[in-house]
Design a protein around this motif. Structure first.
Motif, PDB file in Angstrom:
ATOM      1  N   LEU A 445       0.630  -1.265   0.127  1.00 46.94           N
ATOM      2  CA  LEU A 445       0.044   0.039   0.018  1.00 46.94           C
ATOM      3  C   LEU A 445       0.669   1.359   0.050  1.00 46.94           C
ATOM      4  O   LEU A 445       1.669   1.423   0.698  1.00 46.94           O
ATOM      5  N   TYR A 447       0.702   5.619  -1.346  1.00 49.54           N
ATOM      6  CA  TYR A 447       0.026   6.807  -2.106  1.00 49.54           C
ATOM      7  C   TYR A 447       1.299   7.687  -2.618  1.00 49.54           C
ATOM      8  O   TYR A 447       0.950   8.712  -3.144  1.00 49.54           O
ATOM      9  N   MET A 450       4.306  11.564   1.672  1.00 49.31           N
ATOM     10  CA  MET A 450       4.947  11.573   2.927  1.00 49.31           C
ATOM     11  C   MET A 450       4.858  13.002   3.648  1.00 49.31           C
ATOM     12  O   MET A 450       5.330  14.032   3.156  1.00 49.31           O
ATOM     13  N   THR A 458       8.312   5.389  -1.107  1.00 41.52           N
ATOM     14  CA  THR A 458       8.519   5.216   0.287  1.00 41.52           C
ATOM     15  C   THR A 458       8.748   3.798   0.556  1.00 41.52           C
ATOM     16  O   THR A 458       8.472   3.280   1.809  1.00 41.52           O
ATOM     17  N   PHE A 461      11.157   2.860   3.352  1.00 37.45           N
ATOM     18  CA  PHE A 461      10.823   3.159   4.999  1.00 37.45           C
ATOM     19  C   PHE A 461       9.725   2.057   5.115  1.00 37.45           C
ATOM     20  O   PHE A 461       9.910   1.596   6.431  1.00 37.45           O
ATOM     21  N   PHE A 519       3.870  13.402   9.581  1.00 39.70           N
ATOM     22  CA  PHE A 519       3.063  12.680   8.874  1.00 39.70           C
ATOM     23  C   PHE A 519       1.619  12.802   9.424  1.00 39.70           C
ATOM     24  O   PHE A 519       0.966  13.389  10.148  1.00 39.70           O
ATOM     25  N   GLU A 523      -1.422   8.598   7.585  1.00 38.06           N
ATOM     26  CA  GLU A 523      -0.320   7.907   7.273  1.00 38.06           C
ATOM     27  C   GLU A 523       0.204   7.126   8.772  1.00 38.06           C
ATOM     28  O   GLU A 523       0.920   6.074   9.019  1.00 38.06           O
ATOM     29  N   HIS A 526      -1.724   4.212   8.828  1.00 36.12           N
ATOM     30  CA  HIS A 526      -0.923   3.495   7.716  1.00 36.12           C
ATOM     31  C   HIS A 526      -0.013   2.661   8.329  1.00 36.12           C
ATOM     32  O   HIS A 526       0.030   1.290   8.230  1.00 36.12           O
ATOM     33  N   VAL A 527       0.733   3.084   9.132  1.00 39.01           N
ATOM     34  CA  VAL A 527       1.877   2.561   9.896  1.00 39.01           C
ATOM     35  C   VAL A 527       1.428   1.580  10.703  1.00 39.01           C
ATOM     36  O   VAL A 527       1.686   0.285  11.053  1.00 39.01           O
ATOM     37  N   MET A 530       0.552  -1.661   9.045  1.00 36.78           N
ATOM     38  CA  MET A 530       1.490  -2.394   8.993  1.00 36.78           C
ATOM     39  C   MET A 530       1.988  -3.018  10.150  1.00 36.78           C
ATOM     40  O   MET A 530       2.455  -4.370   9.856  1.00 36.78           O
TER      41      MET A 530
HETATM   42  C1  LIG Z   1       3.549   5.198   5.916  1.00 35.88           C
HETATM   43  C2  LIG Z   1       3.674   6.359   5.010  1.00 35.88           C
HETATM   44  C3  LIG Z   1       4.687   7.049   4.989  1.00 35.88           C
HETATM   45  C4  LIG Z   1       3.306   5.810   3.751  1.00 35.88           C
HETATM   46  C5  LIG Z   1       2.955   6.790   2.593  1.00 35.88           C
HETATM   47  N1  LIG Z   1       2.055   7.819   2.977  1.00 35.88           N
HETATM   48  C6  LIG Z   1       2.919   6.225   1.390  1.00 35.88           C
HETATM   49  O1  LIG Z   1       2.183   6.359   0.642  1.00 35.88           O
HETATM   50  O2  LIG Z   1       3.651   5.424   1.058  1.00 35.88           O
END
Ligand SMILES: CC(C)C[C@H](N)C(=O)O
Length: 552
Positions: A445, A447, A450, A458, A461, A519, A523, A526-527, A530
């Motif tokens: 995933l 977008y 950042m 990204t 990261f 962030f 976001e 989103h972390v 994960m």
């Molecule tokens: C966890 C985020 C830094 C991810 C970031 N927004 C992306 O689109 O990959």
């Protein structure tokens, strides 16, 4: 005020929920009828007459005579928190508007209508930045409607995941499948196992929701008194629950053997079903704490009948948010982007030996990290009753004992793609395929943003986060250079990730605010997704490897 529902309250909640089920119909005509009945029912109810015609008009699914009796004894006060929850959460605009109208009408009739104590699905994220049930993003809205129809509510977890509809879709499908789809375990067992799993991390939020679901499935209410009341078969799952939640590397084939042999034994596919539910709810607890999910409006600490309390609570939440925003600066993301660029331009590969060394270094450094306050609040008795050995908790993999026989888990020897996924599919319908999709979507995933920067790659990261979580669980990806983790994840972020993956119940709003400062909230969520998925995969890998060893 107790912050956990008693069994009676839970039961009343379930009955009230049943009463409102027609409001959750996809068919607008049925919703309209239900609203009409409620509308006049509430008018007469506020004068003291119970709305018998409301309860008898809609044939309730589980027509248990005891339920019927309790239903007709339900007071208006019992039902108001539900009405309030539905008024906030229903994704059908017609129902929402009408319900707010009914609540207003009741206030006019001097009924003490409660107000919501939370400002939105998360206490870490201001309401105006959250996704609302009425969102005009079509994909998210469709998913909200599905979730609402499945669960008779749009719980705060689902609402918050609405930031990422691509993820929400497989998430809901998985949850629905393991709790309500085809599978070897009876429905009440599934919800009870979910309660046991959530209790390991003292996640009151999930315990409450699952208690309600358990009763809605027709579960035996005595079981909610605690583990002493459940069949031996369920009690036998304690050991696996505890190890899987905190130190999955200790799982051996003998654990599986113990369950599948002897009296009241589990079939292998039942064990697998249970493992998937356990892992799902352990990791979902991480998400609940990591994102500061607010209590559901209809739970005892989600609303108040006192007016002044509600306002002051919301105000203080707003103030603390404002002071945080002022502290933001832009430098962090820029620096991070530079580091990511350097890494992706680097061509010399570290040797296997170097890679191994870096992994070990990362692991022992993680063991040195001081995580959030170590004075975990003592779990409430409402939660303790579903756990056994509550003091058993995470222990740093690096400190698992001198001369320990437990080696690092090498992903090249047993990986999800090559081994775990197909074994799971074999033993429990197609759940491997569903989970595989969810893992892939989460891992990939992006977008390309950042903070306020666009068009950012990204991937380095994101990979660092995923691998760092699994590293804390002793899992090593042989081809990965763990120096990247060190470069990209600063100490406070590592500490946050460690707290969340290992002791989620210790997370505070301050922890959430002080990392990934630039962030966006989506976001940070989103972390958190994960973290949820990387940990879930780690738990499953250990469990499935043990099952494979048992089978061969
Ligand atoms: C966890 C985020 C830094 C991810 C970031 N927004 C992306 O689109 O990959």
């Amino acid at each position: 005020m107790s912050d956990c529902l008693s069994m009676d309250q839970t039961r009343i909640s379930v009955l009230a929920l049943k009463m409102f089920v027609p409001l959750c119909s996809r068919d607008a005509r049925i919703r309209g009828q239900a609203l009409e009945f409620l509308d006049c029912g509430f008018k007469s109810w506020s004068n003291g007459r119970p709305p018998v015609h409301v309860t008898s008009k809609f044939h309730l699914k589980h027509g248990d005579p005891e339920d019927e009796k309790m239903l007709s004894a339900l007071t208006l006060k019992d039902c108001l928190p539900f009405l309030l929850m539905l008024a906030y959460q229903c994704p059908f605009n017609d129902v929402r508007e009408k319900l707010f109208g009914i609540l207003h009408m009741l206030r006019m009739c001097h009924v003490n209508v409660p107000s919501s104590l939370s400002s939105g699905p998360s206490s870490f994220i201001p309401l105006d930045e959250a996704i609302l049930p009425s969102t005009d993003n079509k994909k998210t809205h469709d998913l909200f409607v599905d979730a609402f129809l499945q669960n008779n509510r749009l719980d705060h977890i689902t609402q918050l995941m609405g930031f990422h509809p691509q993820y929400l879709d497989p998430f809901l499908r998985t949850q629905n499948y393991i709790l309500k789809g085809d599978g070897p375990l009876p429905y009440d067992y599934r919800n009870y196992i979910a309660i046991m799993a959530s209790a390991r991390h003292c996640c009151t939020h999930l315990v409450r929701l699952q208690k309600q679901e358990f009763l809605l499935q027709g579960g035996n209410k005595n079981w909610l008194n605690g583990l002493d009341w459940v069949p031996q078969k369920l009690q036998d799952l304690n050991e696996l629950n505890k190890i899987l939640a905190h130190r999955p590397w200790l799982i051996k084939k003998s654990h599986i053997e113990k369950l599948t042999k002897g009296k009241d034994n589990w079939s292998l596919s039942e064990v697998v079903h249970a493992i998937v539910i356990l892992a799902h709810f352990h990791c979902l607890s991480t998400f609940v704490f990591g994102c500061g999910i607010s209590p559901e409006i209809d739970s005892s600490d989600g609303h108040t009948f006192q007016k002044s309390a509600a306002t002051s609570n919301n105000l203080s939440a707003e103030n603390s948010w404002n002071s945080h925003e002022a502290a933001d600066t832009e430098a962090g993301v820029e620096l991070l982007m530079q580091k990511m660029k350097t890494i992706s331009e680097q061509h010399e590969e570290a040797s296997q030996e170097e890679k191994l060394k870096c992994f070990q270094k990362e692991q022992s450094q993680s063991a040195e990290l001081i995580t959030a306050n170590d004075n975990t609040p003592l779990p409430k008795s409402d939660i303790l009753r579903y756990t056994d050995d509550p003091d058993f908790s995470y222990q740093d993999f690096a400190k698992r004992g001198e001369g320990s026989e437990i080696p690092t888990f090498r992903i090249q020897d047993y990986s999800w793609d090559d081994h775990g996924y197909s074994l799971l599919n074999r033993l429990y319908n197609d759940v491997g395929t569903i989970l595989d999709e969810k893992f892939k979507i989460t891992y990939d995933l992006t977008y390309y943003t950042m903070g306020f920067k666009n068009n950012v790659d990204t991937s380095t990261f994101r990979r660092a986060i995923w691998n760092y979580i699994q590293c804390m669980y002793g899992i090593r990806h042989d081809d990965y250079d763990y120096r990247e983790v060190n470069e990209l994840l600063e100490k406070p972020l590592k500490a946050y990730i460690k707290t969340l993956s290992c002791y989620p119940e210790r997370t505070t709003k301050k922890d959430y605010d002080s990392v990934m400062r630039e962030f966006k909230h989506s976001e940070k969520v989103h972390v958190n997704l994960m973290m949820l998925e990387a940990r879930m995969q780690a738990e499953l890998l250990y469990a499935l490897r043990a099952i494979m060893r048992y089978m061969t």
